[in-house]
Write a protein that holds these residues in place. Structure first.
Motif, PDB file in Angstrom:
ATOM      1  N   ALA A 107      33.933 -14.498  52.795  1.00 35.50           N
ATOM      2  CA  ALA A 107      32.970 -15.613  52.319  1.00 35.50           C
ATOM      3  C   ALA A 107      31.802 -15.905  53.360  1.00 35.50           C
ATOM      4  N   LEU A 108      32.167 -15.851  54.569  1.00 32.97           N
ATOM      5  CA  LEU A 108      30.917 -16.068  55.375  1.00 32.97           C
ATOM      6  C   LEU A 108      29.933 -15.198  55.231  1.00 32.97           C
ATOM      7  N   VAL A 109      29.975 -13.809  55.346  1.00 32.40           N
ATOM      8  CA  VAL A 109      29.104 -12.784  55.012  1.00 32.40           C
ATOM      9  C   VAL A 109      28.418 -13.082  53.815  1.00 32.40           C
ATOM     10  N   ARG A 110      29.336 -13.227  52.681  1.00 34.30           N
ATOM     11  CA  ARG A 110      28.642 -13.033  51.063  1.00 34.30           C
ATOM     12  C   ARG A 110      27.709 -14.523  50.943  1.00 34.30           C
ATOM     13  N   HIS A 111      28.171 -15.434  51.542  1.00 31.02           N
ATOM     14  CA  HIS A 111      27.656 -16.738  50.994  1.00 31.02           C
ATOM     15  C   HIS A 111      26.932 -17.564  51.885  1.00 31.02           C
ATOM     16  N   PHE A 112      26.822 -17.129  53.251  1.00 28.74           N
ATOM     17  CA  PHE A 112      26.077 -18.078  54.153  1.00 28.74           C
ATOM     18  C   PHE A 112      25.201 -17.012  54.824  1.00 28.74           C
ATOM     19  N   GLU A 113      24.059 -17.702  55.557  1.00 30.33           N
ATOM     20  CA  GLU A 113      22.941 -16.939  56.139  1.00 30.33           C
ATOM     21  C   GLU A 113      22.990 -17.839  57.489  1.00 30.33           C
ATOM     22  N   LYS A 114      22.914 -16.900  58.805  1.00 33.67           N
ATOM     23  CA  LYS A 114      22.855 -17.725  60.014  1.00 33.67           C
ATOM     24  C   LYS A 114      21.451 -18.477  60.000  1.00 33.67           C
ATOM     25  N   MET A 115      21.432 -19.720  60.626  1.00 35.16           N
ATOM     26  CA  MET A 115      20.250 -20.490  60.525  1.00 35.16           C
ATOM     27  C   MET A 115      20.317 -21.283  62.136  1.00 35.16           C
ATOM     28  N   GLY A 116      19.666 -20.648  63.033  1.00 34.33           N
ATOM     29  CA  GLY A 116      19.593 -21.477  64.369  1.00 34.33           C
ATOM     30  C   GLY A 116      21.161 -21.305  64.710  1.00 34.33           C
ATOM     31  N   GLU A 117      21.593 -22.533  65.168  1.00 34.43           N
ATOM     32  CA  GLU A 117      23.007 -22.518  65.881  1.00 34.43           C
ATOM     33  C   GLU A 117      24.236 -22.729  64.766  1.00 34.43           C
ATOM     34  N   GLY A 118      23.859 -22.663  63.597  1.00 29.23           N
ATOM     35  CA  GLY A 118      24.584 -22.947  62.430  1.00 29.23           C
ATOM     36  C   GLY A 118      24.561 -21.825  61.290  1.00 29.23           C
ATOM     37  N   PHE A 119      24.972 -22.323  60.112  1.00 30.80           N
ATOM     38  CA  PHE A 119      24.846 -21.533  59.070  1.00 30.80           C
ATOM     39  C   PHE A 119      24.567 -22.309  57.823  1.00 30.80           C
ATOM     40  N   ALA A 120      23.929 -21.605  57.034  1.00 31.27           N
ATOM     41  CA  ALA A 120      23.378 -22.317  55.656  1.00 31.27           C
ATOM     42  C   ALA A 120      23.959 -21.636  54.488  1.00 31.27           C
ATOM     43  N   LEU A 121      24.828 -22.510  53.736  1.00 32.67           N
ATOM     44  CA  LEU A 121      25.200 -22.036  52.440  1.00 32.67           C
ATOM     45  C   LEU A 121      24.263 -21.292  51.611  1.00 32.67           C
ATOM     46  N   SER A 122      24.432 -20.216  50.554  1.00 27.82           N
ATOM     47  CA  SER A 122      23.453 -20.055  49.943  1.00 27.82           C
ATOM     48  C   SER A 122      23.294 -20.828  48.592  1.00 27.82           C
ATOM     49  N   PRO A 123      21.810 -20.779  48.252  1.00 28.75           N
ATOM     50  CA  PRO A 123      21.416 -21.727  47.075  1.00 28.75           C
ATOM     51  C   PRO A 123      22.488 -21.750  45.871  1.00 28.75           C
ATOM     52  N   GLN A 124      22.745 -20.289  45.511  1.00 24.22           N
ATOM     53  CA  GLN A 124      23.875 -20.213  44.271  1.00 24.22           C
ATOM     54  C   GLN A 124      24.970 -21.017  44.462  1.00 24.22           C
ATOM     55  N   ILE A 125      25.478 -21.122  45.745  1.00 24.23           N
ATOM     56  CA  ILE A 125      26.912 -21.707  45.568  1.00 24.23           C
ATOM     57  C   ILE A 125      26.559 -23.239  45.900  1.00 24.23           C
ATOM     58  N   ARG A 126      25.563 -23.861  46.444  1.00 22.30           N
ATOM     59  CA  ARG A 126      25.044 -25.284  46.525  1.00 22.30           C
ATOM     60  C   ARG A 126      24.684 -25.803  45.307  1.00 22.30           C
ATOM     61  N   GLN A 127      24.327 -24.796  44.344  1.00 20.15           N
ATOM     62  CA  GLN A 127      23.740 -25.272  42.803  1.00 20.15           C
ATOM     63  C   GLN A 127      24.738 -25.655  42.058  1.00 20.15           C
ATOM     64  N   MET A 128      25.714 -24.873  42.218  1.00 10.88           N
ATOM     65  CA  MET A 128      27.175 -25.084  41.467  1.00 10.88           C
ATOM     66  C   MET A 128      27.857 -26.522  41.503  1.00 10.88           C
ATOM     67  N   VAL A 129      27.597 -27.259  42.669  1.00  3.36           N
ATOM     68  CA  VAL A 129      28.238 -28.644  42.891  1.00  3.36           C
ATOM     69  C   VAL A 129      27.309 -29.737  42.551  1.00  3.36           C
ATOM     70  N   ARG A 130      27.723 -30.724  41.917  1.00  5.99           N
ATOM     71  CA  ARG A 130      26.581 -31.877  41.818  1.00  5.99           C
ATOM     72  C   ARG A 130      27.599 -32.835  42.549  1.00  5.99           C
ATOM     73  N   TRP A 131      26.972 -33.846  43.279  1.00  2.00           N
ATOM     74  CA  TRP A 131      27.399 -34.775  44.143  1.00  2.00           C
ATOM     75  C   TRP A 131      27.374 -36.398  43.637  1.00  2.00           C
ATOM     76  N   ARG A 132      28.332 -37.183  44.089  1.00  3.16           N
ATOM     77  CA  ARG A 132      28.191 -38.514  43.581  1.00  3.16           C
ATOM     78  C   ARG A 132      29.085 -39.420  44.466  1.00  3.16           C
ATOM     79  N   ARG A 133      28.578 -40.451  45.102  1.00  2.00           N
ATOM     80  CA  ARG A 133      28.992 -41.503  45.820  1.00  2.00           C
ATOM     81  C   ARG A 133      30.038 -42.066  44.818  1.00  2.00           C
ATOM     82  N   VAL A 134      31.415 -42.277  45.173  1.00  2.00           N
ATOM     83  CA  VAL A 134      32.231 -43.062  44.318  1.00  2.00           C
ATOM     84  C   VAL A 134      33.150 -43.739  45.220  1.00  2.00           C
TER      85      VAL A 134
END
Length: 264
Positions: free
Chosen positions: A166-193
């Motif tokens: 999953a790390l290889v498929r869905h993340f990209e190395k960015m500096g000291e961390g990892f960025a999740l792919s836009p495809q996966i991020r766009q699948m979730v909507r967020w709300r404070r509850v």
């Protein structure tokens, strides 16, 4: 150090606003949770922060303190057998039963997003014929949700439960961390509850994950949230709770060892 009367005040504030069970005797926990908030808000110490809360009416500052006390640990694919069961059985079954209508999934108390994104990665691996999906992640903390929306995680965070594939498929190395792919991020909507609020406007969900949330609430709040969860579950829907959490008679256990339930 925050004195006992101030700790008791903070515990009462958390109970009134969010139903949180905060032990005023756990001074180290309170200090450690409030220290980042105090620094961010310009106070010398957590003691000064609580003093300000008691001395003036500041709704924003009060919520910042309450949200800090609600923080909990989370990780990708936490309790892996739960996600294996969801992927192999529960989610495909729900998709078939809905006959092409959107399958609504809610990650309650999603923290910094790892649980909701774990679900999204599972859904991305299912056949295109499954779904469509409506995936909601909610949390009390605005800061948690900001981090979740950004989809940026540290080396430590991606090593906590995330399979190498999953790390290889869905993340990209960015500096000291990892960025999740836009495809996966766009699948979730967020709300404070705030789970003490009226949740009826959210509609009903086919799958609700509310794991390790109930155990952090005071008894009255637990009862209230259980009732909300019962009304939020669609006919034939499934509820997953944490192994430390408990439910009343309105639900029947399907797999007790995994915390999997259906409406009774």
């Amino acid at each position: 150090m925050i004195q006992a009367p101030d700790r008791a005040y903070l515990a009462a504030l958390c109970l009134a606003r969010a139903g949180l069970r905060v032990d005023p005797d756990k001074s180290y926990l309170i200090e450690s949770r409030l220290a980042p908030v105090a620094r961010r808000e310009g106070f010398v110490s957590p003691k000064g922060l609580v003093g300000a809360l008691r001395g003036r009416s500041d709704d924003r500052l009060a919520w910042a303190a309450v949200e800090a006390m609600a923080m909990s640990d989370t990780e990708f694919f936490r309790d892996r057998p739960v996600f294996d069961r969801l992927a192999a059985e529960i989610l495909p079954e729900l998709a078939r039963s809905r006959g092409g209508a959107p399958v609504r999934v809610w990650s309650v108390g999603c923290g910094t997003g790892q649980e909701a994104y774990s679900l999204a990665m599972i859904l991305a691996d299912l056949p295109a014929s499954a779904g469509p999906w409506d995936l909601l992640g909610s949390d009390l903390s605005e800061r948690n949700l900001e981090k979740a929306q950004a989809g940026l995680y540290s080396q430590f965070e991606v090593q906590s439960g995330l399979p190498a594939r999953a790390l290889v498929r869905h993340f990209e190395k960015m500096g000291e961390g990892f960025a999740l792919s836009p495809q996966i991020r766009q699948m979730v909507r967020w709300r404070r509850v705030n789970l003490l609020d009226d949740l009826s406007s959210f509609g009903r969900f086919d799958l609700v994950l509310c794991r390790n949330v109930l155990s952090g609430l005071a008894p009255e709040a637990q009862t209230r949230v259980r009732t909300s969860l019962m009304h939020a579950l669609a006919p034939g829907g499934r509820l997953v709770i944490g192994l430390r959490d408990t439910l009343g008679g309105s639900f029947k256990a399907l797999t007790p060892g995994l915390g999997l339930y259906a409406a009774a």
